[in-house]
Each structure stands twice: as structure tokens, then as C-alpha cells.
Design a protein around this motif. Structure first.
Motif, short mmCIF file in Angstrom:
data_model
loop_
_atom_site.label_atom_id
_atom_site.label_comp_id
_atom_site.label_asym_id
_atom_site.label_seq_id
_atom_site.Cartn_x
_atom_site.Cartn_y
_atom_site.Cartn_z
N GLY A 195 0.80 -1.22 0.00
CA GLY A 195 0.00 0.00 0.00
C GLY A 195 0.84 1.27 0.00
N THR A 196 2.15 1.12 0.20
CA THR A 196 3.06 2.28 0.15
C THR A 196 3.21 2.71 -1.29
OG1 THR A 196 4.29 1.44 2.06
CG2 THR A 196 5.39 3.11 0.68
N PHE A 238 -0.26 5.96 1.78
CA PHE A 238 -0.44 4.60 2.24
C PHE A 238 -1.88 4.22 1.97
CE2 PHE A 238 2.99 6.39 4.77
CZ PHE A 238 3.97 5.43 4.61
N SER A 265 -5.04 1.34 1.22
CA SER A 265 -5.46 0.05 1.76
C SER A 265 -6.32 -0.69 0.75
CB SER A 265 -6.22 0.25 3.07
OG SER A 265 -7.37 1.04 2.85
N GLY A 266 -6.52 -1.96 1.02
CA GLY A 266 -7.34 -2.79 0.16
C GLY A 266 -6.49 -3.80 -0.59
N ASP A 267 -7.11 -4.44 -1.56
CA ASP A 267 -6.38 -5.43 -2.36
C ASP A 267 -5.58 -4.72 -3.45
OD1 ASP A 267 -8.22 -4.75 -4.37
OD2 ASP A 267 -9.28 -6.66 -4.29
N ILE A 280 -5.60 -0.65 -4.30
CA ILE A 280 -4.40 0.18 -4.09
C ILE A 280 -4.03 0.89 -5.38
CG2 ILE A 280 -1.91 0.08 -3.64
CD1 ILE A 280 -2.66 -2.19 -1.55
#
Length: 158
Positions: free
Chosen positions: A113-114, A132, A134-136, A140
Motif C-alpha cells: 500500500g506504500t 499509504f 489500503s485494500g487489495d 491500491i
């Protein structure tokens, strides 16, 4: 996302400017989003998909020692990607993305996520941003594309 890409196109057209993209983890998704808009040939210059470090060096002029020292997902690399896209095109603004979309590849320092983004604008300092998401993997990548387009709107010269 099409509405956002359309807004980018309208803003670029109104200023007579063109955009280029330099993408890693998004694999050309920003370029695909903007070229989904009819008439984008007026304001979209080109896209570079540089997934490997070798491609980042060869296509965009990212320095090997910067890749070695900072890693592909880093502020100096994404800044050099954006600047290389600007330098190697006739665009007025370039956006670059390098990140870890997952599901693997993350670390304690750089979790999945970075994502680093950069916008290089002719005659202006390069702007960078660390996010950053989130998620799949798809979530992202989609968030990165949206932020890239929002940044083009935000950083366009007035």
C-alpha cells in the motif's frame, strides 16, 4: 475515474498543456484512464511503463545509485521518474507512480500500500507525495491512479 480524467483533460486543454505519465505499479492505468476520454490526443503526450529498475534507468534516466540506495519505491526515484518523463517528451507536466500494490513485496519499512507519487512541471520544482493506501491490489492501484490525476489538477500552473 472517467469524470476525473475528463476534468484533467479540460484543465490541460484550457491552458494548452500536455501531460505525460511514468508508471510502475499502476502499469499504465493512468495513461489508460486519460486516453479513455475522447479528444485526449489534444492534451495527452505519452506514457512510460517502467516496471523494472532497468527500464526506469533506460527509459527515464533514473540513476542506478539512487535505485540502489533508496529502492524503487522512494521519493528520489519517483521524482527522477517524473523528471525523466518530462525531459523525454513534449509534455508540460508529468506524473510518476512507484509503489507496492501487493499482495506480496511489502516490508516493515515499506508495507503493501506504500505508494510514492511525483509531479514534474516545466519551470517549477518537482512535487512528491507519500501515500499509504489500503485494500487489495486493484484497490491500491486505483487509489494511486486517482491521486495521480487529482495531483495533476492541483499542481497545474494557473
Amino acid at each position: 475515474m472517467i469524470n476525473l480524467a475528463q476534468k484533467v483533460g479540460e484543465a490541460l486543454s484550457a491552458r494548452g498543456l500536455k501531460v505525460a505519465t511514468a508508471e510502475s505499479c499502476t502499469g499504465g492505468w493512468v495513461a489508460q484512464a486519460v486516453t479513455s476520454v475522447a479528444g485526449s490526443s489534444e492534451w495527452f503526450e505519452c506514457g512510460f511503463v517502467s516496471y523494472s529498475n532497468t527500464a526506469k534507468q533506460r527509459m527515464l534516466g533514473v540513476e542506478a545509485e539512487v535505485l540502489e540506495r533508496s529502492g524503487a519505491v522512494s521519493e528520489p526515484v519517483v521524482a527522477q521518474m517524473a523528471e525523466g518523463a518530462l525531459r523525454n517528451s513534449d509534455a508540460d507536466i508529468a506524473v510518476a507512480i512507484s509503489g507496492i500494490a501487493g499482495p506480496g513485496g511489502g516490508s516493515e519499512d515499506k508495507p503493501v500500500g506504500t505508494v510514492w507519487l511525483a509531479w514534474a512541471i516545466a519551470g517549477h520544482p518537482t512535487v512528491t507525495c507519500l501515500s499509504f493506501f489500503s485494500g487489495d491490489r486493484d484497490a491500491i492501484r486505483q487509489q494511486a491512479v486517482e491521486q495521480a490525476l487529482e495531483g495533476v489538477l492541483a499542481y497545474l500552473p494557473r
